[in-house]
Design an enzyme around this catalytic site. Structure first.
Site, short mmCIF file in Angstrom:
data_model
loop_
_atom_site.label_atom_id
_atom_site.label_comp_id
_atom_site.label_asym_id
_atom_site.label_seq_id
_atom_site.Cartn_x
_atom_site.Cartn_y
_atom_site.Cartn_z
N GLN A 102 0.86 -1.18 0.00
CA GLN A 102 0.00 0.00 0.00
C GLN A 102 0.90 1.23 0.00
O GLN A 102 1.58 1.53 0.97
CB GLN A 102 -0.91 0.01 1.23
CG GLN A 102 -1.92 1.15 1.21
CD GLN A 102 -2.72 1.22 2.48
OE1 GLN A 102 -2.21 1.62 3.53
NE2 GLN A 102 -3.98 0.84 2.41
N TYR A 129 -6.22 10.70 3.61
CA TYR A 129 -4.80 10.82 3.32
C TYR A 129 -4.63 11.88 2.21
O TYR A 129 -5.60 12.50 1.80
CB TYR A 129 -4.24 9.46 2.91
CG TYR A 129 -4.02 8.52 4.07
CD1 TYR A 129 -5.00 8.34 5.05
CD2 TYR A 129 -2.85 7.80 4.21
CE1 TYR A 129 -4.80 7.49 6.12
CE2 TYR A 129 -2.65 6.93 5.29
CZ TYR A 129 -3.63 6.78 6.24
OH TYR A 129 -3.43 5.94 7.30
N ARG A 178 -10.10 -7.37 9.94
CA ARG A 178 -10.19 -7.82 11.33
C ARG A 178 -10.44 -9.33 11.46
O ARG A 178 -9.93 -9.97 12.39
CB ARG A 178 -11.30 -7.05 12.05
CG ARG A 178 -10.95 -5.61 12.36
CD ARG A 178 -12.17 -4.80 12.72
NE ARG A 178 -13.08 -4.66 11.58
CZ ARG A 178 -14.26 -4.07 11.65
NH1 ARG A 178 -14.71 -3.58 12.80
NH2 ARG A 178 -15.01 -3.95 10.56
#
Length: 397
Positions: free
Chosen positions: A99, A169, A346
């Site tokens: 990423q 971001y 998760r």
């Protein structure tokens, strides 16, 4: 014919052994900004557990683009460790994505020792400093930094480059009208606000060609007033598709700066999260205003699906469905809906071998309880605190 989520698939020029993706979740295992054995083991746990593609987060393109100092900046100094990581993942039979991003206003300038930048000047709730507005020279430099990082990751053996265009971001801060108040050619209309993301994607594609697959993480909705709406997200996805620079989009949402729980859903671990923050931030989070920062959104399986289906109807390029995917029937429904890949976060923290268990019939669903107590662990090694972290045996390196 509906694809089999566990069958091999192509992502651009890259063949994956199946259609499951370990989504980028900051690992907290690079305390000196270098790849560690612990970081390699973290990713090996999910690839040995059956995932087709694991995503390393977060790989910054510049020092001020880190969310805080304990992150990897891609460059010659980190190339050796990144190569070692890629080699280990390939030996396990999976592919590896990096990423690639610039945190923009989500960066902690005090931690980094470099002032954070954003589309427009604003105060930072993380560092209690002012974030400055990016200049033309900054945008030229950062675009070049994305290119340099992409080429370096290809040298290291990474198969996929994921460009981070969500979560407030830097690229996302330009897209959000509430964060981008510029009056120049980078602000105003969506076409102007989309310039930076499109410019970065084009520059990276021109640099690496077909040496790697290139994807982008984009937002189905930022979840705050002045953020990217679903309608604008769809229009942005259409612009990216028309450019022909990307092999797939990963559909995410929320804002790390303004509304992080819009991405996570489920319980909001306010006390646990506040305990990891600097004193001033910790005290602020315990006020009524601070508590509203971590809003509570009830968890539901595949909570981005309805919005993601609107993207599926609007673009033809491959899409990765993200957000609360824990069950086999959800994965199969995603394939029936026309999504090419499913991304999990998760659920794999709790059970790194979940994909193998689902594929073999030993399970039909994960056991993550969506308490989100993993969120505050990102600064000490991201893990599920409900269970003892799974450790894998070392490999020859």
């Amino acid at each position: 014919m509906t694809p089999d989520v566990f069958a091999p698939a192509m992502l651009g020029p890259v063949r994956l052994r199946n259609r499951t993706v370990k989504a980028a979740t900051f690992e907290g295992r690079a305390p000196y900004g270098q790849v560690t054995d612990e970081l390699i083991d973290y990713h090996l746990a999910v690839t040995r557990g059956g995932v087709g593609l694991t995503t390393v987060a977060y790989l910054a393109v510049a020092p001020e683009g880190r969310t805080h100092r304990e992150q990897i900046v891609v460059g010659e100094r980190t190339l050796g460790g990144l190569t070692r990581l890629a080699d280990a993942i390939h030996e396990s039979g999976a592919a590896i994505a990096g990423q690639v991003g610039h945190a923009g206003p989500v960066a902690n300038g005090r931690s980094n020792g470099v002032q954070a930048i954003s589309a427009s000047r604003m105060p930072s709730p993380l560092s209690m400093q002012m974030i400055r507005s990016a200049t033309e020279a900054d945008l030229t430099r950062i675009t070049r930094a994305y290119v340099d990082a992409a080429r370096m990751l290809v040298r290291a053996g990474f198969d996929v480059l994921e460009l981070h265009m969500a979560h407030s971001y830097l690229i996302s801060s330009f897209l959000a009208p509430g964060l981008n108040r510029r009056k120049d050619g980078w602000g105003g209309s969506l076409s102007n606000r989309a310039r930076l993301g499109r410019q970065v994607a084009r520059a990276v594609r021109d640099e690496v060609g077909s040496d790697a697959a290139i994807t982008a993480k984009v937002s189905v909705g930022d979840g705050f007033r002045g953020g990217v709406t679903t309608d604008e997200g769809i229009e942005y996805a259409q612009l990216l598709e028309s450019d022909g620079t990307l092999d797939a989009l990963q559909l995410s949402g929320g804002s790390s700066l303004m509304n992080p729980m819009y991405l996570f859903r489920g319980e909001a671990p306010v006390e646990e999260f506040a305990a990891t923050m600097p004193l001033v931030v910790r005290l602020g989070m315990r006020t009524p205003v601070g508590r509203r920062f971590l809003k509570v959104y009830p968890f539901e399986e595949a909570y981005f699906r309805d919005k993601a289906l609107r993207f599926r109807a609007a673009v033809s390029m491959p899409l990765m469905l993200l957000g609360g995917i824990n069950r086999l029937d959800t994965m199969e429904q995603a394939m029936a809906d026309g999504f090419e890949f499913v991304a999990m976060g998760r659920a794999l923290l709790r059970e790194p071998d979940l994909v193998d268990r689902l594929q073999s019939g030993r399970a039909t669903a994960g056991v993550c309880i969506h308490c989100n107590r993993c969120m505050p662990t990102i600064y000490s090694g991201t893990r599920c605190p409900v269970v003892t972290p799974v450790r894998v045996s070392p490999v020859d390196r």
